[in-house]
Design an enzyme around this catalytic site. Structure first.
Site, PDB file in Angstrom:
ATOM      1  CD  GLU A 174      -4.616  42.168 -56.529  1.00 20.73           C
ATOM      2  OE1 GLU A 174      -4.592  41.562 -54.824  1.00 20.73           O
ATOM      3  OE2 GLU A 174      -4.286  41.504 -56.664  1.00 20.73           O
ATOM      4  CG  HIS A 250      -1.436  43.766 -51.377  1.00 17.61           C
ATOM      5  ND1 HIS A 250      -2.111  43.002 -50.365  1.00 17.61           N
ATOM      6  CD2 HIS A 250      -1.987  43.126 -52.858  1.00 17.61           C
ATOM      7  CE1 HIS A 250      -2.726  42.149 -51.262  1.00 17.61           C
ATOM      8  NE2 HIS A 250      -2.060  42.671 -53.171  1.00 17.61           N
ATOM      9  CB  CYS A 368      -4.818  42.654 -44.595  1.00 13.66           C
ATOM     10  SG  CYS A 368      -3.394  42.720 -45.675  1.00 13.66           S
TER      11      CYS A 368
END
Length: 445
Positions: A174, A250, A368
């Protein structure tokens, strides 16, 4: 050689909406079905870039992706004209159509893993796009992300581009959302810190029970090998299963670091004391770990406010600025913690807050939205400088958003075939502004 860290922020796309596609991301699921404002979302992101650029922090721009994804829908058996494909897919399988429409590429922290030239064996900056295999809507991104990165960083003498890892759950990757790089002031070799949620080949290893992990140790290890990182300056750590089950999908939702500073919740990692010890040993100098106790900020508070999805930005004098979501200012316990943090006399001496409500409601805060790329002066000279943010680009992009984006997308609007036309026209113009060439499927032969 001295480095300049450039934060490349993802521009929010014209199809930004709330479809609740991301299981394990509490905000995404909580706001599913609500009315979105793509124009406001994009402008909020641009204003964050502008505010940080005005403070002297280098910014770059990553463009949104083409949506809906007609290639995906055709691959899944929808034929006819593009209009027919959209209408039929939206009517027959709305979940699949929603995945094809997602604007999730806005969260640039998932675009790739980046290793600067000071850390790599061949002295080049290395990029590997994330394969994003754990979510259908995100797994569409890697091919276009790879073309965009090559268009911005084209010089093979300075930049190395790797293909995404094999799209398999045992190699789930990711990107930079699970990678942090620590380095001394002014440049020099750094420490690559890779955080994973599961062992791809050991299902009996500790792991979450409520939500699925999104990064495997095997993927993180492959990244370090591909980029030629020094094993003595590379640290791997497992994310706390409790944190994942609490909505920390995450690592950048529970920890953030820069320079010689790590800010994390006490429940960020398995065997956290040992993890921090390994980081100190690998760093080899003064390393500061600020662990936030559950009694100060609960795991639930951290997920609700995205305190740890803030950005840490090194200021010229050596102190650090924390760029946090507005939600941290309005939450009593988190605001109190930040006041105490500033009063402690530690390396973080300033906090600024950003209204990113449209992104936050979909589960993405300031960190993000950005991909960190440390570059030397010669590497900056070798990149496509049209992607670097300045006042002129800000004005041009703001005008572009105001004229190309809708200010309302309700669930009933998502099946409108005109969205595809609007998106393509906007991206065609944007690729000229950023001098990217042909990077989208509709632009390719």
């Amino acid at each position: 050689m001295s480095e300049r860290e450039i934060n490349f922020d993802g521009l929010v796309g014209p199809t930004h909406n709330y479809s609740g596609l991301s299981f394990g991301n509490l905000a995404s699921r909580r706001h599913a079905g609500e009315v979105a404002n793509p124009r406001l979302a994009a402008l909020q992101g641009l204003d964050k870039m502008k505010a940080l650029a005005d403070r002297g922090f280098s910014q770059g721009v990553l463009p949104p992706h083409e949506r809906p994804s007609i290639p995906l829908l055709r691959q899944l058996g929808f034929g006819g004209s593009e209009r027919e494909v959209i209408v039929r897919a939206a009517r027959e399988v709305p979940e699949l159509y929603a995945a094809s429409l997602s604007a999730s590429a806005m969260w640039a922290a998932n675009a790739a893993t980046v290793s600067p030239s000071a850390d790599t064996a061949d002295g080049r900056v290395h990029f590997t796009p994330a394969n994003l295999v754990t979510k259908l809507h995100r797994s569409l991104e890697p091919p276009v992300t790879a073309r965009i990165l090559k268009a911005i960083f084209p010089d093979a003498a300075h930049f190395a581009h790797h293909p995404p890892l094999v799209p398999n759950s045992q190699l789930a990757d990711e990107g930079a959302a699970n990678h942090t790089r620590f380095a001394p002031r002014g440049g020099g070799p750094g420490v690559g810190f890779f955080v994973y949620g599961a062992h791809g080949f050991d299902p009996a290893a500790p792991g979450p029970r409520r939500f699925p992990p999104r990064q495997t140790r095997e993927a993180s290890e492959a990244m370090a090998r591909l980029h030629g990182l020094d094993p003595a300056r590379t640290v791997f750590a497992q994310q706390s299963p409790e944190a994942i089950d609490g909505g920390v999908f995450h690592n950048d939702v529970i920890a953030v670091g820069t320079g010689s500073v790590l800010l994390c919740h006490e429940k960020a990692f398995l065997d956290q004391t040992a993890v921090i010890g390994r980081l100190r040993e690998a760093f080899g100098g003064e390393f500061t770990a600020i662990e936030v106790a559950e009694s100060e900020v609960s795991l639930a508070d951290a997920v609700q406010t995205y305190l740890f999805n803030s950005q840490l930005l090194a200021k010229p004098g050596g102190k650090i600025l924390l760029a946090a979501p507005e939600e941290c200012r309005t939450h009593d316990r988190v605001a109190r913690f930040l006041e105490n943090l500033l009063a402690s006399g530690g390396p973080i001496d300033e906090v600024i807050h950003f209204n990113l409500r449209e992104s936050m409601r979909n589960g993405g805060g300031p960190a993000c939205l950005r991909l960190r790329v440390p570059l030397t002066r010669s590497e900056v000279g070798a990149m496509n400088r049209a992607a670097l943010f300045d006042d002129a680009l800000y004005a041009r992009l703001r005008y572009w958003v105001e004229n190309r984006y809708r200010d309302r997308l309700a669930p009933g609007d998502l099946a409108d075939p005109l969205l595809l036309t609007e998106c393509r026209e906007a991206l065609d113009e944007l690729t000229e502004v950023l001098e990217l060439g042909s990077v989208y499927p509709f632009q390719l032969p």
